[in-house]
Design a protein around this motif. Structure first.
Motif, PDB file in Angstrom:
ATOM      1  N   SER A  81       0.830  -1.209   0.000  1.00 39.81           N
ATOM      2  CA  SER A  81       0.000   0.000   0.000  1.00 39.81           C
ATOM      3  C   SER A  81       0.862   1.257   0.000  1.00 39.81           C
ATOM      4  O   SER A  81       0.525   2.253  -0.645  1.00 39.81           O
ATOM      5  N   LEU A  82       1.982   1.221   0.698  1.00 40.64           N
ATOM      6  CA  LEU A  82       2.877   2.383   0.715  1.00 40.64           C
ATOM      7  C   LEU A  82       3.428   2.653  -0.680  1.00 40.64           C
ATOM      8  O   LEU A  82       3.465   3.809  -1.129  1.00 40.64           O
ATOM      9  N   ASP A  83       3.854   1.604  -1.373  1.00 48.47           N
ATOM     10  CA  ASP A  83       4.350   1.783  -2.749  1.00 48.47           C
ATOM     11  C   ASP A  83       3.284   2.426  -3.623  1.00 48.47           C
ATOM     12  O   ASP A  83       3.575   3.341  -4.412  1.00 48.47           O
ATOM     13  N   PHE A  84       2.065   1.939  -3.499  1.00 52.35           N
ATOM     14  CA  PHE A  84       0.971   2.501  -4.297  1.00 52.35           C
ATOM     15  C   PHE A  84       0.782   3.984  -3.994  1.00 52.35           C
ATOM     16  O   PHE A  84       0.649   4.806  -4.903  1.00 52.35           O
ATOM     17  N   LEU A  85       0.751   4.332  -2.714  1.00 49.58           N
ATOM     18  CA  LEU A  85       0.501   5.723  -2.329  1.00 49.58           C
ATOM     19  C   LEU A  85       1.630   6.644  -2.773  1.00 49.58           C
ATOM     20  O   LEU A  85       1.383   7.782  -3.211  1.00 49.58           O
ATOM     21  N   ILE A  86       2.857   6.182  -2.667  1.00 47.92           N
ATOM     22  CA  ILE A  86       3.989   7.006  -3.116  1.00 47.92           C
ATOM     23  C   ILE A  86       3.890   7.266  -4.616  1.00 47.92           C
ATOM     24  O   ILE A  86       4.088   8.397  -5.087  1.00 47.92           O
ATOM     25  N   ASN A  87       3.561   6.236  -5.380  1.00 46.85           N
ATOM     26  CA  ASN A  87       3.384   6.413  -6.832  1.00 46.85           C
ATOM     27  C   ASN A  87       2.199   7.327  -7.139  1.00 46.85           C
ATOM     28  O   ASN A  87       2.187   8.027  -8.161  1.00 46.85           O
ATOM     29  N   LEU A  88       1.224   7.337  -6.234  1.00 48.57           N
ATOM     30  CA  LEU A  88       0.055   8.190  -6.421  1.00 48.57           C
ATOM     31  C   LEU A  88       0.388   9.659  -6.167  1.00 48.57           C
ATOM     32  O   LEU A  88      -0.269  10.553  -6.712  1.00 48.57           O
ATOM     33  N   GLY A  89       1.423   9.890  -5.334  1.00 48.72           N
ATOM     34  CA  GLY A  89       1.863  11.265  -5.115  1.00 48.72           C
ATOM     35  C   GLY A  89       1.484  11.860  -3.772  1.00 48.72           C
ATOM     36  O   GLY A  89       1.120  13.036  -3.689  1.00 48.72           O
ATOM     37  N   ILE A  90       1.576  11.064  -2.698  1.00 49.11           N
ATOM     38  CA  ILE A  90       1.297  11.615  -1.376  1.00 49.11           C
ATOM     39  C   ILE A  90       2.424  12.559  -0.953  1.00 49.11           C
ATOM     40  O   ILE A  90       3.581  12.374  -1.325  1.00 49.11           O
ATOM     41  N   PRO A  91       2.114  13.614  -0.164  1.00 55.63           N
ATOM     42  CA  PRO A  91       3.135  14.603   0.212  1.00 55.63           C
ATOM     43  C   PRO A  91       4.021  14.145   1.357  1.00 55.63           C
ATOM     44  O   PRO A  91       5.086  14.728   1.589  1.00 55.63           O
ATOM     45  N   PHE A  92       3.596  13.136   2.117  1.00 55.94           N
ATOM     46  CA  PHE A  92       4.371  12.643   3.250  1.00 55.94           C
ATOM     47  C   PHE A  92       3.924  11.212   3.546  1.00 55.94           C
ATOM     48  O   PHE A  92       2.858  10.773   3.112  1.00 55.94           O
ATOM     49  N   ILE A  93       4.748  10.494   4.298  1.00 48.06           N
ATOM     50  CA  ILE A  93       4.383   9.164   4.773  1.00 48.06           C
ATOM     51  C   ILE A  93       3.910   9.305   6.216  1.00 48.06           C
ATOM     52  O   ILE A  93       4.630   9.837   7.057  1.00 48.06           O
ATOM     53  N   LYS A  94       2.715   8.852   6.487  1.00 47.16           N
ATOM     54  CA  LYS A  94       2.194   8.878   7.856  1.00 47.16           C
ATOM     55  C   LYS A  94       2.339   7.492   8.466  1.00 47.16           C
ATOM     56  O   LYS A  94       1.872   6.491   7.910  1.00 47.16           O
ATOM     57  N   ILE A  95       2.999   7.452   9.617  1.00 46.53           N
ATOM     58  CA  ILE A  95       3.132   6.209  10.377  1.00 46.53           C
ATOM     59  C   ILE A  95       2.118   6.248  11.506  1.00 46.53           C
ATOM     60  O   ILE A  95       2.184   7.121  12.383  1.00 46.53           O
ATOM     61  N   GLY A  96       1.159   5.348  11.475  1.00 46.68           N
ATOM     62  CA  GLY A  96       0.157   5.296  12.530  1.00 46.68           C
ATOM     63  C   GLY A  96       0.731   4.739  13.818  1.00 46.68           C
ATOM     64  O   GLY A  96       1.759   4.039  13.831  1.00 46.68           O
ATOM     65  N   SER A  97       0.062   5.029  14.931  1.00 40.99           N
ATOM     66  CA  SER A  97       0.538   4.555  16.235  1.00 40.99           C
ATOM     67  C   SER A  97       0.662   3.035  16.281  1.00 40.99           C
ATOM     68  O   SER A  97       1.524   2.497  16.988  1.00 40.99           O
ATOM     69  N   GLY A  98      -0.170   2.342  15.519  1.00 44.31           N
ATOM     70  CA  GLY A  98      -0.127   0.887  15.519  1.00 44.31           C
ATOM     71  C   GLY A  98       1.143   0.302  14.932  1.00 44.31           C
ATOM     72  O   GLY A  98       1.415  -0.888  15.098  1.00 44.31           O
ATOM     73  N   ASP A  99       1.926   1.128  14.235  1.00 39.99           N
ATOM     74  CA  ASP A  99       3.171   0.640  13.638  1.00 39.99           C
ATOM     75  C   ASP A  99       4.408   1.122  14.377  1.00 39.99           C
ATOM     76  O   ASP A  99       5.536   0.923  13.900  1.00 39.99           O
ATOM     77  N   ILE A 100       4.234   1.766  15.541  1.00 37.16           N
ATOM     78  CA  ILE A 100       5.386   2.036  16.394  1.00 37.16           C
ATOM     79  C   ILE A 100       6.006   0.694  16.780  1.00 37.16           C
ATOM     80  O   ILE A 100       5.314  -0.229  17.227  1.00 37.16           O
ATOM     81  N   GLY A 101       7.293   0.555  16.553  1.00 30.25           N
ATOM     82  CA  GLY A 101       7.972  -0.705  16.853  1.00 30.25           C
ATOM     83  C   GLY A 101       7.947  -1.717  15.728  1.00 30.25           C
ATOM     84  O   GLY A 101       8.571  -2.780  15.843  1.00 30.25           O
ATOM     85  N   ASN A 102       7.278  -1.413  14.616  1.00 27.10           N
ATOM     86  CA  ASN A 102       7.247  -2.326  13.472  1.00 27.10           C
ATOM     87  C   ASN A 102       8.528  -2.105  12.666  1.00 27.10           C
ATOM     88  O   ASN A 102       8.535  -1.428  11.632  1.00 27.10           O
ATOM     89  N   ILE A 103       9.613  -2.668  13.168  1.00 24.82           N
ATOM     90  CA  ILE A 103      10.949  -2.346  12.657  1.00 24.82           C
ATOM     91  C   ILE A 103      11.096  -2.584  11.149  1.00 24.82           C
ATOM     92  O   ILE A 103      11.583  -1.699  10.423  1.00 24.82           O
ATOM     93  N   PRO A 104      10.692  -3.742  10.606  1.00 26.10           N
ATOM     94  CA  PRO A 104      10.899  -3.928   9.158  1.00 26.10           C
ATOM     95  C   PRO A 104      10.118  -2.912   8.322  1.00 26.10           C
ATOM     96  O   PRO A 104      10.639  -2.411   7.319  1.00 26.10           O
ATOM     97  N   PHE A 105       8.901  -2.598   8.738  1.00 26.82           N
ATOM     98  CA  PHE A 105       8.124  -1.619   7.978  1.00 26.82           C
ATOM     99  C   PHE A 105       8.722  -0.220   8.123  1.00 26.82           C
ATOM    100  O   PHE A 105       8.805   0.531   7.149  1.00 26.82           O
TER     101      PHE A 105
END
Length: 350
Positions: free
Chosen positions: A109-133
């Motif tokens: 989904s991140l790849d898709f959004l970057i190709n779509l042209g999002i201005p920033f990457i938002k990391i939700g609280s649920g991915d705090i500690g998600n080291i590989p992501f």
């Protein structure tokens, strides 16, 4: 590149999943966010099978807000929008003139959004500690906004390290957040936003789940560069996040108040405004004769007093006037002058 600055609070209308899985409702949210004055409208993009197993129950607030004791997998599957639908929403945002963004929950989904042209990457609280992501996020070398709900300083240190070691070091902002929907005021702990700023030396913002506008406005006064607020067309709609969201008229009111606070914060330099300089001419006290004074007489404290006056040096010149010879005769209440500076602000005199 997004820049977090003192002059303009970046306001995110967090539409999230409040489209209820309907692309037409999503577009209505975009237009309402635009009309309410948001800088960006943000959604959430995921592939359900990639982020959750069927064993995960709903959170208590989700059960309460949806009136449905289904598992999280089924709930998210019903709320999931396709990539094609998000592309349609992004095109609509471009058409009406508001930035589109979305939180990705996995790399595809991140790849898709970057190709779509999002201005920033938002990391939700649920991915705090998600080291590989988080390492994958850092490798994209894009501006990052990281929410910090459900975490402590060690969790945030580890998460930032994962992002930074993979490449992104220059444009990261941290969002204080309390993961509770809605969040009681006593659980906000807004001072933790200042702790984040002092601990990490990064721009900070606030992701708000309280009811009302008080807390996000206070956050801006405390230095938040970004405000994120859940946004819905109607709080009575069915869905997990509507109840803790703000309706369009409320959101517009919040934006208006934040813009007022931005102006009120000023530049931090303590000096009289132009309006104050005008008012000071009739309000600040000046030195005047308390009794008749003859030219050449040494002025002592018993000869003068301080009053509002149209002429005379300001009262802060008291120690200069006491002990000097009078340069002319003065009648009672006549302003004492020093050279040609009788009506000039004494702070500018030498």
């Amino acid at each position: 590149m997004i820049e977090w600055n003192d002059d303009h609070t970046y306001i995110i209308a967090e539409a999230g999943v409040n489209h209820n899985g309907d692309v037409n409702i999503a577009k209505k949210l975009c237009l309402a966010a635009k009309e309410a004055g948001a800088d960006v409208v943000k959604f959430q993009t995921w592939i359900t099978e990639s982020i959750i197993t069927k064993s995960v129950k709903q959170a208590d607030y989700q059960i309460k807000n949806t009136n449905n004791n289904q598992n999280q997998y089924d709930m998210l599957k019903k709320l999931e929008l396709s990539f094609d639908e998000f592309a349609d929403i992004k095109n609509y945002c471009d058409k009406i003139g508001i930035q589109f963004a979305s939180t990705a929950d996995e790399p595809e989904s991140l790849d898709f959004l970057i190709n779509l042209g999002i201005p920033f990457i938002k990391i939700g609280s649920g991915d705090i500690g998600n080291i590989p992501f988080l390492r994958y996020v850092g490798s994209q070398k894009m501006p990052v906004i990281m929410s910090t709900g459900m975490s402590n300083l060690l969790d945030i240190h580890l998460s930032l390290q994962a992002v930074m070691e993979s490449g992104e070091k220059n444009s990261i902002a941290l969002m204080h957040c309390t993961t509770s929907y809605p969040c009681p005021f006593e659980n906000v702990n807004l001072k933790a936003m200042e702790t984040l700023k002092n601990e990490f030396g990064l721009p900070v913002g606030y992701s708000d789940h309280t009811l009302g506008v008080e807390v996000p406005i206070a956050a801006v006064a405390m230095g938040a560069k970004i405000i994120e607020k859940h946004f819905t067309l109607n709080r009575k709609m069915s869905g997990p996040d509507h109840l803790a969201s703000m309706e369009p008229s409320e959101f517009k009111n919040m934006v208006h108040k934040i813009r007022n606070i931005e102006q009120a914060l000023g530049n931090g330099i303590k000096e009289p405004t132009d309006a104050e300089k005008e008012i000071s001419k009739v309000v600040l006290k000046r030195i005047v004769a308390k009794r008749p004074i003859k030219k050449g007489e040494i002025i002592n404290e018993s000869a003068i007093c301080v009053k509002r006056s149209a002429i005379g040096v300001l009262a802060n010149k008291w120690d200069v006037v006491v002990g000097m010879p009078a340069n002319q005769n003065y009648d009672v209440d006549e302003g004492i002058i020093i050279g040609n500076c009788e009506t000039r602000d004494a702070r500018s005199q030498t």
